[in-house]
Design an enzyme around this catalytic site. Structure first.
Site, mmCIF file in Angstrom:
data_model
loop_
_atom_site.group_PDB
_atom_site.id
_atom_site.type_symbol
_atom_site.label_atom_id
_atom_site.label_comp_id
_atom_site.label_asym_id
_atom_site.label_seq_id
_atom_site.Cartn_x
_atom_site.Cartn_y
_atom_site.Cartn_z
ATOM 1 N N TYR A 90 -106.266 -79.854 -16.606
ATOM 2 C CA TYR A 90 -106.516 -79.400 -17.981
ATOM 3 C C TYR A 90 -107.849 -80.019 -18.425
ATOM 4 O O TYR A 90 -108.079 -81.212 -18.222
ATOM 5 C CB TYR A 90 -105.363 -79.871 -18.866
ATOM 6 C CG TYR A 90 -105.607 -79.643 -20.336
ATOM 7 C CD1 TYR A 90 -105.636 -78.353 -20.847
ATOM 8 C CD2 TYR A 90 -105.826 -80.710 -21.200
ATOM 9 C CE1 TYR A 90 -105.884 -78.138 -22.193
ATOM 10 C CE2 TYR A 90 -106.067 -80.502 -22.540
ATOM 11 C CZ TYR A 90 -106.096 -79.211 -23.035
ATOM 12 O OH TYR A 90 -106.339 -78.999 -24.369
ATOM 13 N N ARG A 100 -94.278 -95.076 -38.757
ATOM 14 C CA ARG A 100 -95.225 -94.990 -37.646
ATOM 15 C C ARG A 100 -94.499 -95.342 -36.343
ATOM 16 O O ARG A 100 -94.720 -94.744 -35.307
ATOM 17 C CB ARG A 100 -96.429 -95.918 -37.840
ATOM 18 C CG ARG A 100 -97.480 -95.729 -36.735
ATOM 19 C CD ARG A 100 -98.666 -96.684 -36.874
ATOM 20 N NE ARG A 100 -98.231 -98.056 -36.764
ATOM 21 C CZ ARG A 100 -98.413 -99.009 -37.679
ATOM 22 N NH1 ARG A 100 -99.037 -98.743 -38.792
ATOM 23 N NH2 ARG A 100 -97.952 -100.229 -37.487
ATOM 24 N N ASP A 112 -98.030 -84.507 -15.367
ATOM 25 C CA ASP A 112 -98.171 -83.638 -16.542
ATOM 26 C C ASP A 112 -97.340 -82.398 -16.246
ATOM 27 O O ASP A 112 -97.719 -81.565 -15.424
ATOM 28 C CB ASP A 112 -99.660 -83.311 -16.740
ATOM 29 C CG ASP A 112 -99.916 -82.376 -17.932
ATOM 30 O OD1 ASP A 112 -98.962 -81.699 -18.372
ATOM 31 O OD2 ASP A 112 -101.069 -82.305 -18.393
ATOM 32 N N LYS A 154 -96.958 -76.526 -26.095
ATOM 33 C CA LYS A 154 -96.883 -75.317 -25.279
ATOM 34 C C LYS A 154 -95.427 -74.813 -25.202
ATOM 35 O O LYS A 154 -94.867 -74.446 -26.211
ATOM 36 C CB LYS A 154 -97.502 -75.601 -23.905
ATOM 37 C CG LYS A 154 -98.832 -76.361 -23.967
ATOM 38 C CD LYS A 154 -99.956 -75.602 -24.625
ATOM 39 C CE LYS A 154 -101.173 -76.460 -24.942
ATOM 40 N NZ LYS A 154 -101.722 -77.272 -23.871
HETATM 41 C C1 PLP Z 1 -102.596 -78.346 -23.717
HETATM 42 C C2 PLP Z 1 -102.469 -79.248 -22.558
HETATM 43 C C3 PLP Z 1 -102.665 -80.629 -22.685
HETATM 44 C C4 PLP Z 1 -103.089 -81.265 -23.991
HETATM 45 O O1 PLP Z 1 -102.104 -81.207 -24.968
HETATM 46 P P1 PLP Z 1 -102.411 -81.068 -26.556
HETATM 47 O O2 PLP Z 1 -101.064 -80.930 -27.135
HETATM 48 O O3 PLP Z 1 -103.294 -79.881 -26.734
HETATM 49 O O4 PLP Z 1 -103.114 -82.330 -26.962
HETATM 50 C C5 PLP Z 1 -102.486 -81.416 -21.558
HETATM 51 N N1 PLP Z 1 -102.144 -80.883 -20.370
HETATM 52 C C6 PLP Z 1 -101.949 -79.555 -20.209
HETATM 53 C C7 PLP Z 1 -101.571 -79.035 -18.869
HETATM 54 C C8 PLP Z 1 -102.106 -78.703 -21.287
HETATM 55 O O5 PLP Z 1 -101.947 -77.385 -21.111
#
Ligand code: PLP
Length: 381
Positions: free
Chosen positions: A100, A48, A172, A197
């Site tokens: 998001y 973990r 982000d 992504k």
């Molecule tokens: C998809 C996304 C998230 C969340 O990530 P997950 O891997 O789906 O939990 C956060 N910020 C952006 C800009 C995203 O496209």
């Protein structure tokens, strides 16, 4: 490490396996590790908290963001949640009004309940951030480019505001990926990724990450990472390490195809508005030019005079593009933000920032551009 991006994408954090010489990092599918005597171990006690496959990935992610410390999480939201755990009741956060959907949801539906206050402003206007700063402000959280209208926030300017006010600044960086932009170099304290992504890139893993430079901040984040346990397993860590090896090749192709799609759509008769940071008249194009190395493969469009039904018809008629949530994979995806990714945002709040019923978000993949353009033409016909 002084190596350039492509070299780091392939090698950073990775060494031939000391026992066998295996070139690829093994999948250390183990929950626990032998100790010769209590406390006498090789740095790994329980998966973990630490696992060698995950560690290789974390070191690679840190290197790609020009950071010292990486932490991988079981999703982007688990990474975001871990940053929010640094906060205490009464603390305030300044963030974007065009986030998001899941970030908006965790802020308002989860952490507001713990006495944390969120201010939503237009982060492409840094003075709106300055105005909200007070003695309770603890964190500035931005996305750039934003999802789905691709607004730009000036990372260096906001970094200066954060530093002057003594507040943490998190970016982000999911939409740009480390290939296009490195926020730590521009004054951010924390870079967050939905690894799901572009970094993973093959639509086969859900994962998140944080990268920081400050040891104290890393230790604090690591505490919550281990204490709360939103960490990914070795199999997924391996898949992402494998995906990262082509990040630079994929991103180059995403950017090229993104440009071709944007140029094709910008004068299309069925389109009222187009968002792509590489277009000269895109709001924030200058900021994009200043802080990004290229403009990415995300393109959003607003259909001309289209009802929700008309829009549904268009998004359902693609043959190469797939109608699905998510983005950043090798395959091209179509998304209807108002009912899919941004469905959790109240209609009024989303429409204010341009997430209207006839907005379509396109994640341009790396298929042959000719096939993509033919598919767009037939779907819009
Ligand atoms: C998809 C996304 C998230 C969340 O990530 P997950 O891997 O789906 O939990 C956060 N910020 C952006 C800009 C995203 O496209």
């Amino acid at each position: 490490m002084g190596y350039k991006f492509a070299t780091k994408a392939i090698h950073a954090g990775q060494h031939a396996d000391p026992t066998t010489g295996a070139v690829m990092t093994p999948i250390y599918q183990t929950s626990t590790y032998q100790q010769a005597a209590p406390g006498d171990h090789k740095g790994y006690e329980y998966s973990r908290g630490t696992n060698p496959t995950r560690k290789a990935l974390e070191d690679c992610l840190a290197a790609l963001e020009n950071g010292k410390y990486g932490l991988a999480f079981s999703s982007g939201m688990a990474a975001t949640e871990t940053v929010l755990k640094l906060l205490r009741p009464g603390d305030e956060v300044i963030t974007g009004d065009d986030l998001y959907g899941g970030s908006y949801r965790i802020f308002t539906k989860v952490f507001e309940h713990y006495g944390i206050k969120f201010h939503f402003v237009n982060t492409s206007k840094p003075e709106q951030i300055s105005k909200k700063i007070n003695s309770n402000t603890r964190l500035i959280w931005i996305e750039t480019p934003t999802n789905p209208t691709l607004k730009l926030a000036d990372i260096a300017i906001i970094g200066g505001i954060a530093k002057a006010a003594g507040v943490l600044f998190a970016v982000d960086n999911t939409f740009a990926s480390p290939y296009l932009q490195n926020p730590l170099d521009m004054g951010a304290d924390i870079v967050m990724h939905s690894v799901t992504k572009y970094i993973g890139g093959h639509s086969d893993v859900v994962m998140g990450a944080l990268v920081v430079n400050d040891k104290e901040l890393y230790d604090e984040l690591f505490f919550y990472y281990n204490a709360c346990g939103g960490t990914p397993g070795p199999q997924d860590s391996f898949l992402v390490l494998r995906g990262i090896k082509t990040l630079h090749l994929r991103m180059k192709a995403h950017c090229e195809n993104g440009r071709r799609v944007a140029e094709y759509l910008k004068s299309h008769r069925k389109i009222a508005k187009i968002y792509w940071p590489g277009l000269e008249d895109h709001e924030g194009h200058d900021v994009a030019k200043k802080q990004m190395r290229d403009f990415g493969g995300m393109v959003s469009i607003v259909l001309k005079d289209a009802t929700l039904q008309d829009t549904f018809k268009v998004v359902s008629s693609f043959r190469v593009f797939t109608l699905a949530e998510s983005l950043g994979g090798v395959e091209s995806l179509i998304n209807h933000p108002a009912t899919m990714t941004h469905g959790s945002i109240p209609k009024e709040a989303r429409e204010k920032v341009g997430v209207v019923d006839n907005l379509i978000r396109i994640s341009v993949g790396v298929e042959d551009i000719d096939d993509l353009l033919v598919d767009l033409e037939q779907a819009l016909a």
